[in-house]
Design a protein around this motif. Structure first.
Motif, PDB file in Angstrom:
ATOM      1  N   ALA A  56       0.852  -1.237   0.003  1.00 31.26           N
ATOM      2  CA  ALA A  56      -0.036  -0.023  -0.014  1.00 31.26           C
ATOM      3  C   ALA A  56       1.009   1.302   0.145  1.00 31.26           C
ATOM      4  O   ALA A  56       0.643   2.359  -0.715  1.00 31.26           O
ATOM      5  CB  ALA A  56      -0.858   0.152   1.057  1.00 31.26           C
ATOM      6  N   GLY A  57       1.876   1.307   0.869  1.00 32.96           N
ATOM      7  CA  GLY A  57       2.883   2.375   0.748  1.00 32.96           C
ATOM      8  C   GLY A  57       3.637   2.680  -0.469  1.00 32.96           C
ATOM      9  O   GLY A  57       3.733   3.776  -0.949  1.00 32.96           O
ATOM     10  N   GLU A  58       3.734   1.646  -1.442  1.00 33.62           N
ATOM     11  CA  GLU A  58       4.503   1.597  -2.582  1.00 33.62           C
ATOM     12  C   GLU A  58       3.428   2.377  -3.618  1.00 33.62           C
ATOM     13  O   GLU A  58       3.862   2.939  -4.522  1.00 33.62           O
ATOM     14  CB  GLU A  58       4.839   0.105  -2.979  1.00 33.62           C
ATOM     15  CG  GLU A  58       6.204  -0.208  -2.286  1.00 33.62           C
ATOM     16  CD  GLU A  58       6.621  -1.449  -2.533  1.00 33.62           C
ATOM     17  OE1 GLU A  58       5.736  -2.255  -3.554  1.00 33.62           O
ATOM     18  OE2 GLU A  58       7.373  -2.180  -1.953  1.00 33.62           O
ATOM     19  N   ALA A  59       2.307   1.674  -3.664  1.00 33.41           N
ATOM     20  CA  ALA A  59       1.223   2.392  -4.583  1.00 33.41           C
ATOM     21  C   ALA A  59       0.951   3.731  -4.062  1.00 33.41           C
ATOM     22  O   ALA A  59       0.926   4.496  -5.078  1.00 33.41           O
ATOM     23  CB  ALA A  59       0.000   1.598  -4.179  1.00 33.41           C
ATOM     24  N   GLU A  60       1.061   4.069  -2.940  1.00 38.56           N
ATOM     25  CA  GLU A  60       1.058   5.535  -2.602  1.00 38.56           C
ATOM     26  C   GLU A  60       2.203   6.363  -3.070  1.00 38.56           C
ATOM     27  O   GLU A  60       1.934   7.553  -3.628  1.00 38.56           O
ATOM     28  CB  GLU A  60       0.900   5.924  -0.901  1.00 38.56           C
ATOM     29  CG  GLU A  60      -0.449   5.326  -0.298  1.00 38.56           C
ATOM     30  CD  GLU A  60      -0.422   5.386   1.217  1.00 38.56           C
ATOM     31  OE1 GLU A  60       0.415   6.206   1.589  1.00 38.56           O
ATOM     32  OE2 GLU A  60      -1.316   4.870   1.701  1.00 38.56           O
ATOM     33  N   ASP A  61       3.336   5.905  -2.913  1.00 39.83           N
ATOM     34  CA  ASP A  61       4.470   6.542  -3.538  1.00 39.83           C
ATOM     35  C   ASP A  61       4.545   6.825  -4.879  1.00 39.83           C
ATOM     36  O   ASP A  61       5.166   7.823  -5.604  1.00 39.83           O
ATOM     37  CB  ASP A  61       5.781   5.949  -2.988  1.00 39.83           C
ATOM     38  CG  ASP A  61       6.136   5.761  -1.541  1.00 39.83           C
ATOM     39  OD1 ASP A  61       5.382   6.655  -1.040  1.00 39.83           O
ATOM     40  OD2 ASP A  61       6.733   4.923  -0.941  1.00 39.83           O
ATOM     41  N   THR A  62       3.889   5.691  -5.791  1.00 35.86           N
ATOM     42  CA  THR A  62       3.911   5.989  -7.163  1.00 35.86           C
ATOM     43  C   THR A  62       2.736   6.604  -7.419  1.00 35.86           C
ATOM     44  O   THR A  62       2.917   6.987  -8.739  1.00 35.86           O
ATOM     45  CB  THR A  62       3.815   4.426  -7.971  1.00 35.86           C
ATOM     46  OG1 THR A  62       2.750   3.846  -7.365  1.00 35.86           O
ATOM     47  CG2 THR A  62       5.160   3.606  -7.459  1.00 35.86           C
ATOM     48  N   ALA A  63       1.852   6.960  -6.816  1.00 36.68           N
ATOM     49  CA  ALA A  63       0.703   8.016  -7.299  1.00 36.68           C
ATOM     50  C   ALA A  63       1.142   9.496  -7.652  1.00 36.68           C
ATOM     51  O   ALA A  63       1.910   9.828  -6.777  1.00 36.68           O
ATOM     52  CB  ALA A  63      -0.321   7.947  -6.301  1.00 36.68           C
ATOM     53  N   ILE A  64       0.667   9.926  -8.687  1.00 35.52           N
ATOM     54  CA  ILE A  64       1.298  11.235  -9.032  1.00 35.52           C
ATOM     55  C   ILE A  64       0.250  12.043  -8.386  1.00 35.52           C
ATOM     56  O   ILE A  64      -0.976  12.056  -8.590  1.00 35.52           O
ATOM     57  CB  ILE A  64       1.159  11.309 -10.562  1.00 35.52           C
ATOM     58  CG1 ILE A  64       2.178  10.443 -11.201  1.00 35.52           C
ATOM     59  CG2 ILE A  64       1.381  12.698 -11.010  1.00 35.52           C
ATOM     60  CD1 ILE A  64       1.999  10.388 -12.662  1.00 35.52           C
ATOM     61  N   PRO A  65       0.753  12.886  -7.571  1.00 38.52           N
ATOM     62  CA  PRO A  65      -0.340  13.881  -6.939  1.00 38.52           C
ATOM     63  C   PRO A  65      -0.601  15.007  -7.724  1.00 38.52           C
ATOM     64  O   PRO A  65       0.216  15.419  -8.548  1.00 38.52           O
ATOM     65  CB  PRO A  65       0.420  14.697  -5.601  1.00 38.52           C
ATOM     66  CG  PRO A  65       2.070  14.213  -6.185  1.00 38.52           C
ATOM     67  CD  PRO A  65       1.893  13.010  -6.997  1.00 38.52           C
ATOM     68  N   SER A  66      -2.120  15.335  -7.567  1.00 37.33           N
ATOM     69  CA  SER A  66      -2.360  16.169  -8.639  1.00 37.33           C
ATOM     70  C   SER A  66      -1.988  17.464  -7.792  1.00 37.33           C
ATOM     71  O   SER A  66      -2.414  17.795  -6.905  1.00 37.33           O
ATOM     72  CB  SER A  66      -3.985  16.107  -8.842  1.00 37.33           C
ATOM     73  OG  SER A  66      -4.623  16.080  -7.656  1.00 37.33           O
ATOM     74  N   PRO A  67      -1.746  18.639  -8.706  1.00 36.11           N
ATOM     75  CA  PRO A  67      -1.417  19.717  -8.096  1.00 36.11           C
ATOM     76  C   PRO A  67      -2.714  20.459  -7.826  1.00 36.11           C
ATOM     77  O   PRO A  67      -3.513  20.600  -8.527  1.00 36.11           O
ATOM     78  CB  PRO A  67      -0.503  20.459  -9.264  1.00 36.11           C
ATOM     79  CG  PRO A  67      -0.850  19.789 -10.546  1.00 36.11           C
ATOM     80  CD  PRO A  67      -1.207  18.356 -10.215  1.00 36.11           C
ATOM     81  N   ALA A  68      -2.565  21.246  -6.547  1.00 38.03           N
ATOM     82  CA  ALA A  68      -3.724  21.780  -6.250  1.00 38.03           C
ATOM     83  C   ALA A  68      -3.587  22.965  -6.815  1.00 38.03           C
ATOM     84  O   ALA A  68      -2.452  23.786  -6.658  1.00 38.03           O
ATOM     85  CB  ALA A  68      -3.719  21.906  -4.688  1.00 38.03           C
ATOM     86  N   PRO A  69      -4.640  24.067  -7.157  1.00 39.44           N
ATOM     87  CA  PRO A  69      -4.537  25.252  -7.646  1.00 39.44           C
ATOM     88  C   PRO A  69      -3.810  26.105  -6.602  1.00 39.44           C
ATOM     89  O   PRO A  69      -4.315  26.013  -5.518  1.00 39.44           O
ATOM     90  CB  PRO A  69      -5.882  25.816  -7.924  1.00 39.44           C
ATOM     91  CG  PRO A  69      -6.679  24.361  -7.951  1.00 39.44           C
ATOM     92  CD  PRO A  69      -5.994  23.224  -7.139  1.00 39.44           C
ATOM     93  N   ALA A  70      -3.203  27.202  -7.018  1.00 35.23           N
ATOM     94  CA  ALA A  70      -2.489  28.214  -6.333  1.00 35.23           C
ATOM     95  C   ALA A  70      -3.577  28.794  -5.565  1.00 35.23           C
ATOM     96  O   ALA A  70      -4.482  29.113  -6.182  1.00 35.23           O
ATOM     97  CB  ALA A  70      -1.654  28.776  -6.833  1.00 35.23           C
ATOM     98  N   SER A 111      -6.983  29.268  -9.888  1.00 37.69           N
ATOM     99  CA  SER A 111      -6.969  29.473  -8.569  1.00 37.69           C
ATOM    100  C   SER A 111      -8.088  30.274  -8.244  1.00 37.69           C
ATOM    101  O   SER A 111      -8.961  30.076  -7.229  1.00 37.69           O
ATOM    102  CB  SER A 111      -5.932  30.478  -7.934  1.00 37.69           C
ATOM    103  OG  SER A 111      -5.797  31.625  -8.501  1.00 37.69           O
ATOM    104  N   MET A 112      -8.739  31.318  -9.276  1.00 35.72           N
ATOM    105  CA  MET A 112      -9.746  32.024  -9.068  1.00 35.72           C
ATOM    106  C   MET A 112     -11.137  31.010  -9.256  1.00 35.72           C
ATOM    107  O   MET A 112     -12.197  31.192  -8.532  1.00 35.72           O
ATOM    108  CB  MET A 112     -10.071  33.091 -10.170  1.00 35.72           C
ATOM    109  CG  MET A 112      -9.134  34.230  -9.584  1.00 35.72           C
ATOM    110  SD  MET A 112      -9.311  35.395 -11.054  1.00 35.72           S
ATOM    111  CE  MET A 112      -8.535  37.071 -10.054  1.00 35.72           C
ATOM    112  N   ARG A 113     -11.000  30.249 -10.092  1.00 37.88           N
ATOM    113  CA  ARG A 113     -12.209  29.248 -10.394  1.00 37.88           C
ATOM    114  C   ARG A 113     -12.048  28.146  -9.156  1.00 37.88           C
ATOM    115  O   ARG A 113     -13.517  27.732  -8.942  1.00 37.88           O
ATOM    116  CB  ARG A 113     -11.911  28.358 -11.630  1.00 37.88           C
ATOM    117  CG  ARG A 113     -12.011  29.203 -12.699  1.00 37.88           C
ATOM    118  CD  ARG A 113     -11.706  28.280 -14.326  1.00 37.88           C
ATOM    119  NE  ARG A 113     -11.721  29.436 -15.336  1.00 37.88           N
ATOM    120  CZ  ARG A 113     -12.851  29.909 -15.832  1.00 37.88           C
ATOM    121  NH1 ARG A 113     -13.925  29.626 -15.327  1.00 37.88           N
ATOM    122  NH2 ARG A 113     -12.396  30.635 -16.822  1.00 37.88           N
ATOM    123  N   ALA A 114     -11.132  27.879  -8.581  1.00 37.62           N
ATOM    124  CA  ALA A 114     -11.158  26.729  -7.353  1.00 37.62           C
ATOM    125  C   ALA A 114     -11.350  27.723  -6.239  1.00 37.62           C
ATOM    126  O   ALA A 114     -11.764  26.798  -5.109  1.00 37.62           O
ATOM    127  CB  ALA A 114      -9.775  26.022  -7.675  1.00 37.62           C
TER     128      ALA A 114
END
Length: 171
Positions: A56-70, A111-114
């Motif tokens: 599970a930790g390996e799966a989390e590490d390989t997941a690509i985090p989606s960048p949150a809007p500034a 960022s304005m849309r989010a």
């Protein structure tokens, strides 16, 4: 499984059992076999849990985090940093500047849309950016950006003016 085998082996060695020892009978009087089976089962369950946790930790590490809007404040601050900059279209010094302003406007748009206030709060700047992005399309070449120099800089300056009238959005 390896841990369970090692545990059983160690238990047999410490209890006098081992390769040359007599195997105890499974009579009702002997609970050693039951204890060993329970220990082996617990060790196997622990090993399976550890393996599942590692996977599970390996799966989390390989997941690509989606960048949150500034946040709007941060995106506006980086756009404001371009206010004292400019370039001369046709002189070959506009690629970085116009690319940066366009990138900053894109991040501010996101960022304005989010933002929690909703896109309706940022109606004017979002409309201005939409009009600009419609003219630019996907072409971010220097020649194309220079062609739209006035629109890019004008949109940046207009948004700066709008934001100055809405200090609660950036302070």
């Amino acid at each position: 499984m390896v841990v369970a085998a090692a545990l059983v082996s160690c238990t047999q060695a410490s209890s006098g059992g081992g390769p040359g020892a007599d195997v105890p009978s499974t009579s009702a009087g002997s609970g050693q076999d039951t204890d060993l089976a329970r220990i082996a089962e617990n060790a196997e369950n622990a090993e399976n849990a550890d393996r599942a946790e590692r996977e599970a930790g390996e799966a989390e590490d390989t997941a690509i985090p989606s960048p949150a809007p500034a946040r709007v404040r941060d995106a506006f601050a980086t756009l404001q940093a371009t206010l004292d900059e400019t370039c001369t279209p046709g002189a070959g010094d506009c690629a970085y500047f116009l690319g940066r302003v366009t990138r900053e406007l894109t991040e501010l748009d996101e960022s304005m849309r989010a933002d929690g206030k909703g896109p309706g709060h940022f109606k004017k700047p979002l409309a201005d950016m939409k009009a600009l992005f419609g003219k630019l399309g996907d072409d971010r070449s220097e020649a194309h950006l220079e062609k739209h120099f006035s629109e890019i800089v004008g949109t940046r300056d207009g948004i700066n003016t709008w934001m100055q009238d809405h200090p609660d959005d950036y302070r």
